[in-house]
Design a protein around this motif. Sequence first.
Motif, short mmCIF file in Angstrom:
data_model
loop_
_atom_site.label_atom_id
_atom_site.label_comp_id
_atom_site.label_asym_id
_atom_site.label_seq_id
_atom_site.Cartn_x
_atom_site.Cartn_y
_atom_site.Cartn_z
N GLU A 22 0.81 -1.21 0.00
CA GLU A 22 0.00 0.00 0.00
C GLU A 22 0.84 1.27 0.00
N THR A 23 2.10 1.19 0.42
CA THR A 23 3.00 2.34 0.31
C THR A 23 3.05 2.76 -1.16
N ARG A 24 3.00 4.06 -1.39
CA ARG A 24 2.87 4.54 -2.76
C ARG A 24 3.91 5.61 -3.08
N ALA A 25 4.47 5.51 -4.29
CA ALA A 25 5.37 6.53 -4.82
C ALA A 25 4.69 7.20 -5.99
N THR A 26 4.57 8.52 -5.92
CA THR A 26 3.92 9.28 -6.98
C THR A 26 4.89 10.28 -7.57
N PRO A 27 4.80 10.54 -8.88
CA PRO A 27 5.69 11.53 -9.49
C PRO A 27 5.50 12.89 -8.84
N GLY A 80 3.65 6.12 3.09
CA GLY A 80 3.16 4.81 3.50
C GLY A 80 3.78 4.36 4.81
N ARG A 81 3.52 3.12 5.15
CA ARG A 81 4.03 2.55 6.41
C ARG A 81 4.59 1.16 6.15
N ARG A 109 4.06 1.03 -4.38
CA ARG A 109 3.22 0.94 -5.56
C ARG A 109 3.45 2.17 -6.43
N VAL A 110 3.64 1.91 -7.71
CA VAL A 110 3.80 2.98 -8.71
C VAL A 110 2.74 2.75 -9.77
N GLY A 111 1.65 3.51 -9.70
CA GLY A 111 0.54 3.23 -10.60
C GLY A 111 0.01 1.84 -10.32
N ASP A 112 -0.04 1.00 -11.35
CA ASP A 112 -0.50 -0.39 -11.18
C ASP A 112 0.66 -1.35 -10.95
N GLY A 113 1.89 -0.85 -10.93
CA GLY A 113 3.04 -1.72 -10.75
C GLY A 113 3.70 -1.51 -9.40
N LEU A 114 4.91 -2.07 -9.27
CA LEU A 114 5.69 -1.96 -8.04
C LEU A 114 7.07 -1.44 -8.36
N VAL A 172 7.39 5.06 9.09
CA VAL A 172 6.40 5.89 8.43
C VAL A 172 7.11 6.79 7.42
N PHE A 173 6.57 6.83 6.21
CA PHE A 173 7.08 7.71 5.17
C PHE A 173 6.00 8.75 4.86
N ASP A 174 6.29 9.99 5.16
CA ASP A 174 5.31 11.06 5.01
C ASP A 174 5.76 12.01 3.90
N LYS A 175 5.32 11.71 2.68
CA LYS A 175 5.64 12.54 1.51
C LYS A 175 7.15 12.81 1.41
N VAL A 176 7.92 11.72 1.50
CA VAL A 176 9.38 11.83 1.42
C VAL A 176 9.78 12.17 -0.01
N ALA A 177 10.52 13.24 -0.18
CA ALA A 177 10.94 13.68 -1.51
C ALA A 177 12.16 12.88 -1.95
#
Length: 372
Positions: A138-143, A152-153, A171-176, A205-210
């Motif tokens: 469930e942890t997510r990376a977004t551009p 995520g956690r 998770r990156v979109g539908d992939g990992l 916990v990762f809170d919007k880590v750049a």
Amino acid sequence: MDFSFNDEQQMLLDTTRRFIAERYGFEHRNQVRASAEGWSREVWTQLAELGLLAINIPEEEGGIGAGPVGTLLVGNAIGEGMLLEPFWSSAVVATHAIVRMASPDQRAAWLPALASGESIAVLAHDEASTRFEAMNVETRATPSGDGWALSGRKSAVYHAPAANLLLVSARVGDGLGVFAVAADAVGVGLAPCVTVDEQRAADIVFDKVALSADSRLGGEARDSLQAVLDYALAALCAEAFGAMDRILAATLSYSRSRVQFGAPIGSFQALQHRMAEMLMHLEQARSMSYLATSRCTDPDPAARHAALSAAKMLMGQAARYIGQQAVQLHGGMGMTDELDVSHYFKRLLAFELRCGTTDQHLENYRRQLRAA
């Protein structure tokens, strides 16, 4: 099947065992366990000097390149000594992930520091949602701009408090994907804890880590990540076998010296039967550990995963039986901190719960058989 080892492999095992016998006795381990960090940087440096932190780094990149068999042998010795240092987390799992997934520039930047012990890396993958399905992340990376934002956690990441580099599945979109994150980056929060087997771990916990654009290891990571997890599971089985072997030896020794009703308790037929059962479980565990090692790099993912699940399931059953019987045969002493048996028991208890429980791997093996 030939289970003999060549001279180099045997030397690797003997070197590790000799180091543990001379510098990591039970009393020294107790001192390390009671320290603030819960592991020894001095020991970590000594492991690096012996080359043990480089066993999963290819020779052409300055490592030993000992592969699965070398990892098995060192793991056996480390399980016997119950080392508290992050060998499995960093020198096996994270290093193998980098070798398998990282770019040449990333490998050149990270592998030498991992081999020298200057850097410690861990794979942060497990979440509450991955308890039954390893790829449910469930942890997510977004551009974000020219890079990524990670949120995520992660749960109970072994040796995360000691690490300076976190390899985080997301998770990156539908992939990992797998991303390299500095442990002290802004937005990273660790909640350290002590595990049941006396090692150090943390929820993260990762809170919007750049993250920068080049923080990602390769592209789609699902298949590579599963291969890394299977390799890690084989190494964990090797450590568990070392602990089982040592706790059985301690039990046999105790049964010869403990006198009750005028005779050593090892002479009582009922207890002999129980120790014979322990030995049978141990030998089955040895075979399963060899199976895991021989199949952990199988190019067929389904066959590899089925073999690893079978090994973990049977070794989990063996760990529970051998550990429980050892404690019972030692009586009340078996639960005291002063006796190493209780610590081996906790190590085996944690093994059965880590990387998927016995029941989970049994169900996974059933699914693999039905799919075949």
